[in-house]
Design a protein around this motif. Structure first.
Motif, PDB file in Angstrom:
ATOM      1  N   GLY A   6     -10.604   2.243   8.720  1.00  0.00           N
ATOM      2  CA  GLY A   6     -10.182   2.950   7.526  1.00  0.00           C
ATOM      3  C   GLY A   6     -11.393   3.469   6.776  1.00  0.00           C
ATOM      4  N   ASP A  28      -8.724   4.657  -3.107  1.00  0.00           N
ATOM      5  CA  ASP A  28      -7.850   3.774  -2.463  1.00  0.00           C
ATOM      6  C   ASP A  28      -7.000   3.288  -2.261  1.00  0.00           C
ATOM      7  N   ALA A  29      -6.429   2.856  -1.183  1.00  0.00           N
ATOM      8  CA  ALA A  29      -5.856   2.477  -0.578  1.00  0.00           C
ATOM      9  C   ALA A  29      -5.343   1.594  -0.584  1.00  0.00           C
ATOM     10  N   GLY A  30      -5.142   1.104  -0.684  1.00  0.00           N
ATOM     11  CA  GLY A  30      -4.549   0.352  -0.226  1.00  0.00           C
ATOM     12  C   GLY A  30      -3.735  -0.355  -0.464  1.00  0.00           C
ATOM     13  N   ARG A  35       0.798  -1.217   0.000  1.00  0.00           N
ATOM     14  CA  ARG A  35       0.000   0.000   0.000  1.00  0.00           C
ATOM     15  C   ARG A  35       0.820   1.250   0.000  1.00  0.00           C
ATOM     16  N   ASP A  72     -10.959   0.864   1.545  1.00  0.00           N
ATOM     17  CA  ASP A  72     -10.247  -0.112   2.371  1.00  0.00           C
ATOM     18  C   ASP A  72     -11.090  -1.382   2.493  1.00  0.00           C
ATOM     19  N   ARG A  91      -6.501   8.246  -2.335  1.00  0.00           N
ATOM     20  CA  ARG A  91      -6.739   7.863  -0.939  1.00  0.00           C
ATOM     21  C   ARG A  91      -6.896   9.096  -0.063  1.00  0.00           C
ATOM     22  N   ASP A 110      -3.600   3.229   4.798  1.00  0.00           N
ATOM     23  CA  ASP A 110      -3.538   1.910   5.414  1.00  0.00           C
ATOM     24  C   ASP A 110      -3.878   1.999   6.898  1.00  0.00           C
TER      25      ASP A 110
END
Length: 600
Positions: free
Chosen positions: A225, A38-40, A15, A230, A596, A269
């Motif tokens: 999150g 996002d994220a991640g 991430r 997430d 994000r 994250d």
């Protein structure tokens, strides 16, 4: 069956990315709630030095069909107006030959690449590229689609399908149960509150407001999150909604608690909160725990009674593959086969919907995935409601305009060329309610000051003058980023500290403030200014004493970046840093990180 091309990789632990006005990112959406970005998870193209997330974007140039940033580009195709390559098959004599485009979430990328390689031959080419959840959703809404999408959650296809994106969800390729996660001491601290494996999520939330009221003296700090990007947070919240009478209902405690969770949510994250504050407990997947433990993090997961959700990862088809249908079928078969199951286990994932546990330390051995899937309508309602109750995101982007940004970055482009392209692409898709400001930095840009404000902080949809919005003003300003804009050395420390102070002074409880800084080096202030030790001390003190938190993300690209120094600065500010060994990976990292932040 096909030849496989994949992105050049630079591992980065799960991430990460961004920091410029690249802020401009990917979260475009319809209505206020399109903030799902996002994220991640981390792409192999950048290595986070504090914590990270994954993402990507590609640009197309060249005579041949080749991989650029992981995307096989069509010969002679310059892409659409946003600079994205169009996803058209490349026919080379044999009508059965062509290009199958595949987007894979960073969490599954190695397994998808391996499967594409195994079904390869000298005819068809699989172009496999990492796509973070926010980036993928934004591009799909904008009309750009691959032939195959392997997302890191079944929730994401549900969200974009609700907005009219045509897709077909196939078999589940992998799954990963969700646990409440923290360091062992934090998990043990729940016992003092009467919370253990026999307690439900509702039981825990019953204690949450009391915990929050206790502030820094509380034994644990419960965080989640952004469920729009997430996977673990979405799985947990969507699957446990009924325990509290629904998150979106005005009746019962659910809506009120969701507001509290949204106001304290972790950007990026969620495990970064555990690193920053050992009291923190966050939702994390079995895969995330396994990856973190493998890297030396002491984590323990708590499985709540009634379940905490399961992240399921499907094979998704988009559009009509036409003559490439056999190639798409072959990839699906390979990703559901025995070898893929082994590849997924190495990534700490369970194959299919109910495959065997990968044996992750810190996860209960008897943990299963036999929990019901969250109702797609609940997923959709949760994402929409979160957008309404979450604070506005305010992002100050700092872009390095020192002389070294004129250095070649490959393919005839300079570092400032890549920066301009990444920023322009991001700005075209970031949610309109996001407030963005832009500074340039280098030594002595304004007298003795190492930074200058290019565009003041305003919401992207705000009209700044007759017929011109903030987004259009930012696009016009960044369009002029060329080698002729560059001068001076890298006055990083003074500029970072000034930006932090500015955002802390201008912030309020109704917004989330971030500083995103892009540089190709480390502090090189020929005019003096703050030393590394001095700025670290100032950032640490401001972070500890300030009541208006500011999230800092630092992105370094090129061989001149001092990775340890950048990580030290990010750590002092409670943020994260990413270092790209290949500057050409900037657009990918840049876009997803901004997405994000904008969704925060």
């Amino acid at each position: 069956m096909s030849k496989h091309s994949s992105p050049s990789t630079v591992g980065w632990g799960q991430r990460a990315l961004l920091a410029l006005l690249a802020l401009v990112v990917l979260a475009a959406g319809v209505g206020a709630w399109r903030l799902l970005t996002d994220a991640g998870a981390g792409v192999e193209q950048a290595r986070p030095t504090a914590s990270g997330a994954g993402g990507d974007e590609a640009s197309a140039t060249g005579e041949d069909a080749r991989a650029t940033g992981g995307v096989a580009v069509v010969a002679g195709d310059d892409g659409d107006a946003t600079g994205e390559p169009t996803q058209q098959p490349v026919l080379a004599g044999d009508p059965a030959c062509g290009l199958v485009t595949v987007w894979a979430a960073p969490a599954l990328l190695p397994a998808v690449e391996a499967a594409a390689t195994r079904v390869g031959d000298d005819c068809l080419e699989y172009a496999v590229v990492a796509r973070g959840s926010g980036a993928a959703q934004s591009e799909l809404r904008a009309g750009t689609a691959p032939d195959v999408w392997v997302p890191d959650s079944l929730a994401w296809p549900a969200l974009v399908a609700a907005e009219g994106v045509q897709l077909e969800v196939g078999p589940m390729l992998a799954s990963s149960p969700v646990l409440l996660t923290g360091v062992p001491e934090a998990v043990e601290g729940l016992a003092g509150l009467g919370i253990d494996e026999g307690s439900t999520w509702a039981d825990l939330l019953g204690q949450y407001q009391q915990l929050a009221a206790a502030g820094p003296d509380a034994p644990v700090a419960l965080r989640v999150g952004d469920p729009r990007v997430d996977p673990a947070s979405m799985a947990l919240l969507a699957s446990t909604s009924a325990q509290l009478g629904g998150w979106t209902s005005g009746e019962g405690p659910g809506r009120r608690l969701l507001v509290t969770l949204a106001q304290t949510a972790v950007q990026g994250d969620p495990l970064s909160a555990v690193r920053a504050d050992p009291r923190s407990l966050v939702p994390a997947t079995e895969q995330q725990i396994g990856t973190a433990v493998e890297q030396g993090a002491p984590l323990q997961g708590l499985a709540l009674a009634g379940g905490s959700g399961v992240v399921r990862m499907p094979f998704v088809r988009l559009g009509d593959p036409g003559e490439l249908a056999d190639a798409v079928d072959a990839l699906e078969r390979e990703l559901t086969g025995d070898q893929a199951a082994q590849d997924l286990a190495e990534l700490h994932l369970r194959a299919g919907a109910d495959g065997p546990a990968p044996g992750v330390r810190g996860v209960p051995e008897d943990l299963t995935t036999d929990q019901a899937e969250a109702d797609p309508q609940e997923t959709l309602a949760l994402a929409r409601t979160w957008t309404v109750v979450a604070p506005q995101s305010r992002i100050l982007a700092l872009i390095d305009v020192s002389g070294s940004m004129a250095a070649e970055a490959g393919d005839g482009q300079t570092r400032i060329d890549l920066t301009r392209a990444a920023t322009q692409t991001a700005l075209s898709v970031i949610p309109q309610q996001t407030a963005i400001g832009l500074w340039w930095f280098a030594t002595s840009l304004d007298g003795d000051t190492d930074h200058v404000e290019a565009v003041p902080m305003r919401a992207l949809n705000q009209e700044v003058r007759s017929g011109v919005t903030q987004q259009e003003a930012l696009l016009a300003e960044t369009e002029d980023l060329t080698v002729d804009s560059l001068r001076g050395d890298t006055g990083l420390n003074d500029s970072l500290w000034a930006a932090y102070q500015h955002m802390q002074a201008e912030g309020d409880a109704s917004s989330i403030s971030s500083v995103l800084l892009l540089t190709d080096g480390i502090n090189d202030d020929s005019t003096g200014g703050l030393s590394d030790d001095e700025v670290v001390e100032l950032l640490s003190q401001a972070r500890e004493s300030g009541d208006r938190p500011v999230t800092v993300v630092l992105i370094g690209m090129g061989p001149d970046v001092d990775e340890e120094a950048l990580a030290r600065l990010a750590s002092a500010a409670g943020g994260e840093s990413f270092v790209l060994s290949d500057p050409r990976e900037l657009p990918q990292v840049f876009v997803d990180v901004v997405a994000r932040r904008a969704a925060g």
